[in-house]
Design a protein around this motif. Structure first.
Motif, PDB file in Angstrom:
ATOM      1  N   TYR A 114      10.290   3.268 -13.409  1.00  0.00           N
ATOM      2  CA  TYR A 114       8.875   3.620 -13.290  1.00  0.00           C
ATOM      3  C   TYR A 114       8.667   4.450 -12.015  1.00  0.00           C
ATOM      4  N   PRO A 115       7.714   5.379 -12.051  1.00  0.00           N
ATOM      5  CA  PRO A 115       7.532   6.268 -10.896  1.00  0.00           C
ATOM      6  C   PRO A 115       6.700   5.614  -9.791  1.00  0.00           C
ATOM      7  N   THR A 116       7.215   4.543  -9.223  1.00  0.00           N
ATOM      8  CA  THR A 116       6.517   3.883  -8.116  1.00  0.00           C
ATOM      9  C   THR A 116       7.355   4.036  -6.849  1.00  0.00           C
ATOM     10  N   PRO A 117       6.698   4.069  -5.680  1.00  0.00           N
ATOM     11  CA  PRO A 117       7.450   4.288  -4.440  1.00  0.00           C
ATOM     12  C   PRO A 117       8.504   3.217  -4.185  1.00  0.00           C
ATOM     13  N   CYS A 118       8.252   1.985  -4.649  1.00  0.00           N
ATOM     14  CA  CYS A 118       9.233   0.924  -4.392  1.00  0.00           C
ATOM     15  C   CYS A 118      10.515   1.141  -5.189  1.00  0.00           C
ATOM     16  N   LYS A 119      10.420   1.939  -6.263  1.00  0.00           N
ATOM     17  CA  LYS A 119      11.611   2.183  -7.082  1.00  0.00           C
ATOM     18  C   LYS A 119      12.104   3.623  -6.924  1.00  0.00           C
ATOM     19  N   ALA A 120      11.700   4.264  -5.848  1.00  0.00           N
ATOM     20  CA  ALA A 120      12.139   5.631  -5.593  1.00  0.00           C
ATOM     21  C   ALA A 120      13.534   5.608  -4.974  1.00  0.00           C
ATOM     22  N   ARG A 121      14.199   6.758  -5.073  1.00  0.00           N
ATOM     23  CA  ARG A 121      15.522   6.875  -4.467  1.00  0.00           C
ATOM     24  C   ARG A 121      15.332   7.613  -3.142  1.00  0.00           C
TER      25      ARG A 121
ATOM     26  N   PHE B 190       0.821  -1.213   0.000  1.00  0.00           N
ATOM     27  CA  PHE B 190       0.000   0.000   0.000  1.00  0.00           C
ATOM     28  C   PHE B 190       0.860   1.270   0.000  1.00  0.00           C
ATOM     29  N   LEU B 191       2.147   1.111  -0.338  1.00  0.00           N
ATOM     30  CA  LEU B 191       3.054   2.265  -0.297  1.00  0.00           C
ATOM     31  C   LEU B 191       2.485   3.468  -1.055  1.00  0.00           C
ATOM     32  N   SER B 192       1.998   3.203  -2.291  1.00  0.00           N
ATOM     33  CA  SER B 192       1.566   4.333  -3.117  1.00  0.00           C
ATOM     34  C   SER B 192       0.316   5.004  -2.574  1.00  0.00           C
ATOM     35  N   SER B 193      -0.489   4.276  -1.771  1.00  0.00           N
ATOM     36  CA  SER B 193      -1.729   4.873  -1.278  1.00  0.00           C
ATOM     37  C   SER B 193      -1.443   6.034  -0.328  1.00  0.00           C
ATOM     38  N   TYR B 194      -0.253   6.022   0.302  1.00  0.00           N
ATOM     39  CA  TYR B 194       0.101   7.139   1.189  1.00  0.00           C
ATOM     40  C   TYR B 194       0.375   8.407   0.382  1.00  0.00           C
ATOM     41  N   MET B 195       0.708   8.242  -0.910  1.00  0.00           N
ATOM     42  CA  MET B 195       1.047   9.409  -1.737  1.00  0.00           C
ATOM     43  C   MET B 195      -0.101   9.830  -2.645  1.00  0.00           C
ATOM     44  N   THR B 196      -1.030   8.906  -2.905  1.00  0.00           N
ATOM     45  CA  THR B 196      -2.098   9.224  -3.859  1.00  0.00           C
ATOM     46  C   THR B 196      -3.484   9.226  -3.219  1.00  0.00           C
ATOM     47  N   GLY B 197      -3.604   8.595  -2.077  1.00  0.00           N
ATOM     48  CA  GLY B 197      -4.922   8.472  -1.456  1.00  0.00           C
ATOM     49  C   GLY B 197      -5.772   7.393  -2.104  1.00  0.00           C
ATOM     50  N   LEU B 198      -5.198   6.674  -3.067  1.00  0.00           N
ATOM     51  CA  LEU B 198      -5.948   5.615  -3.758  1.00  0.00           C
ATOM     52  C   LEU B 198      -5.328   4.257  -3.436  1.00  0.00           C
ATOM     53  N   SER B 199      -6.172   3.259  -3.286  1.00  0.00           N
ATOM     54  CA  SER B 199      -5.668   1.923  -2.994  1.00  0.00           C
ATOM     55  C   SER B 199      -5.221   1.237  -4.274  1.00  0.00           C
TER      56      SER B 199
END
Lengths: 330, 231
Positions: free
Chosen positions: A233-240, A182-191
């Motif tokens: 890809y712009p996903t939180p798991c691949k962020a620096r 659910f990492l991205s949901s903290y940044m987008t508000g979407l599940s």
């Protein structure tokens, strides 16, 4: 259709990609409906019901199968889209549905008992106890294994479950608990597991910053990529992330999984089908990757030794790895 | 997928020298042709949310605005150089990359990974456009030459020959310039520093190549220390 002991399963984000996949030698194609019932819910992507009917008929005329991914998790009280998707896949004549949610599995098993059920990687079932549960409760015939198992562990699962085993041959490394991230949901508000997109395009922006490009998800800058540096890809798991004063890829490097050179090992481990990731990629990508895997799989079948095609230009970050199959990472 | 017959250098050359009003007319005519050839594409574009995307070929002196969605007919407009109104998103890349992308012959994500394509602004607009275009089998060269009606085949041949002739001429011109340089280098009347300058230039180029190779080796070594699989 030529029978291959390892089934080559290609992604298709639209009917043109489905045709390209079959022309390039895919034994089967997986795709989804144009809504949030599948994990690649992007604008302009996927199939409407008429396209699905036509595409299944086309695939069958060429001796190929179509598997329909309905692999997201319905929120409470909003089952209709998922039920419709199952009914429409059955009506279109799909060869199987790829499911993750136990409610959706239960609906499919009861409403369409003759429609083959595969367990999506989104269910994150990675051990025999879990997989056998899905087999016994919902009559699941095939499991798509998460990308966290070594070749030996894949062999163990195949032996202990007696199920058809599908693994990823090309795509993201994906070392997370899929369907539970659910990492991205903290940044987008979407599940990501209910809306069908981990980094929804509506929340992604790129900004030029001199010779650098900033990639952002929501208000968060995920990466700052220099000229000549491979982008991800712009996903939180691949962020620096900056940790201990040093910026680096903490969760996942921008690198692609590529199992082209270990196909015979996977076959020996009991793998039934080899999946290529990328329903959001173009038909040009589909044609090139499927063609490379078709040649390599045919060589495995005939025992021929040949060098495999170079797919590095199509790879995220321009680099490739065997991922968990050879567990060599830190 | 059929290989493209498009003589891209010729197209690039023609678009560079064409006066704006001629280019604008040509774009209008091509759009009308494409609308007839790909009605489904225009229907799908109209179904999308309304967006304006600026397309900026990095090797051309022109910029274009592509408007689509909102149940209206998609169109392309040549942007006035003084027009600084931003679009919802912007796509930048070489014209051959952009034309190949339009025809679904190359993968947009792969270009993005290597920064052969740079996008800015609302990514949803770009993703929607890319996915909608990828549904179609577009052969721009065929669309252009079909505007010649019954003369399509001769036009295809003529443009192909013209494209090859242009490339050959460019090649010959480059060779001629090289020979002039060599002549000047061996000319006793040339300035004394010319030879030294050329030698230094060659040395810098060699050093740059060696440096690039060392960087690749360093990167590979780093990759291998993190992942012994392969890179």
């Amino acid at each position: 259709m030529t029978q291959h002991s390892l089934e080559l399963l290609s992604p298709a984000g639209n009917p043109a990609a489905l045709k390209a996949a079959i022309e390039a030698g895919a034994d089967a194609v997986y795709c989804g409906f144009a809504d949030r019932t599948n994990a690649r819910n992007y604008p302009g992507l996927n199939f409407d019901v008429d396209e699905m009917i036509e595409s299944v008929a086309y695939a069958h005329s060429k001796g190929a199968k179509v598997l329909v991914a309905i692999n997201t998790f319905p929120p409470a009280g909003e089952m209709k889209s998922w039920k419709d998707a199952i009914d429409n896949a059955a009506m279109a004549g799909a060869d199987a549905v790829i499911l993750a949610d136990i409610g959706v599995l239960d609906y499919a098993a009861n409403k369409h008992p003759n429609l083959r059920r595969h367990l999506s990687v989104q269910a994150s079932a990675a051990n025999p106890l879990s997989i056998n549960y899905y087999r016994d409760q919902f009559g699941v015939k095939r499991v798509v294994l998460p990308r966290i198992l070594s070749v030996d562990e894949v062999a163990h699962v195949a032996k202990e479950t007696g199920m058809e085993i599908e693994v990823f041959g090309y795509g993201s490394v994906g070392p997370m608990s899929e369907g539970r991230c659910f990492l991205s949901s903290y940044m987008t508000g979407l599940s990501p597991t209910s809306e069908g997109a981990c980094a929804p395009a509506s929340h992604v922006t790129y900004k030029e910053d001199g010779d650098f490009v900033l990639s952002c998800l929501g208000d968060v800058v995920l990466n700052r990529v220099a000229k000549g540096e491979g982008a991800a890809y712009p996903t939180p798991c691949k962020a620096r992330y900056v940790a201990c004063g040093k910026a680096g890829y903490i969760f996942e490097d921008p690198i692609a999984l590529n199992a082209l050179d270990i196909l015979s090992e996977l076959k020996k481990a009991g793998v039934t089908a080899l999946k290529i990731e990328g329903r959001q990629r173009s038909k040009a990508y589909v044609a090139e990757v499927v063609s490379a895997f078709r040649k390599a799989l045919d060589a495995v079948e005939t025992g021929e030794t040949r060098s495999t095609d170079d797919l590095s230009e199509l790879s995220e970050g321009g680099r490739q790895t065997f991922g968990a199959y050879k567990k060599g990472w830190r | 997928m059929k290989p493209s017959n498009m003589p891209t250098p010729l197209v690039r050359g023609a678009m560079t020298v064409a006066p704006p009003f001629v280019l604008a007319r040509a774009i209008d005519a091509l759009l009308r042709k494409m609308e007839r050839a790909h009605p489904r594409l225009f229907k799908n574009l109209a179904r999308l949310k309304p967006y304006v995307i600026h397309v900026e070929p990095s090797d051309l002196p022109h910029r274009f605005a592509l408007k689509f969605g909102g149940d209206e007919k998609a169109y392309v407009r040549l942007l006035d150089p003084r027009d600084e109104t931003p679009g919802d998103a912007c796509i930048k890349g070489d014209i051959d990359v952009l034309l190949n992308l339009l025809q679904g012959r190359i993968d947009g994500d792969a270009l993005f990974f290597t920064r052969g394509l740079v996008i800015a602004g609302d990514t949803a607009a770009v993703v929607a456009l890319r996915n909608t275009l990828d549904r179609e089998e577009i052969d721009l060269f065929a669309d252009v030459t079909s505007m010649f009606g019954p003369l399509q085949k001769p036009a295809e041949r003529a443009l192909t020959v013209l494209g090859r002739a242009r490339e050959a001429a460019r090649h010959r011109a480059a060779e001629f310039i090289d020979s002039l340089r060599e002549e000047r280098a061996s000319d006793p009347a040339a300035p004394a520093w010319a030879n030294e300058r050329d030698a230094l230039k060659a040395e810098i180029k060699t050093l740059q190549t060696r440096l690039a190779k060392l960087e690749v080796r360093e990167k590979l070594a780093k990759g291998a220390s993190q992942d012994p699989a392969h890179s």
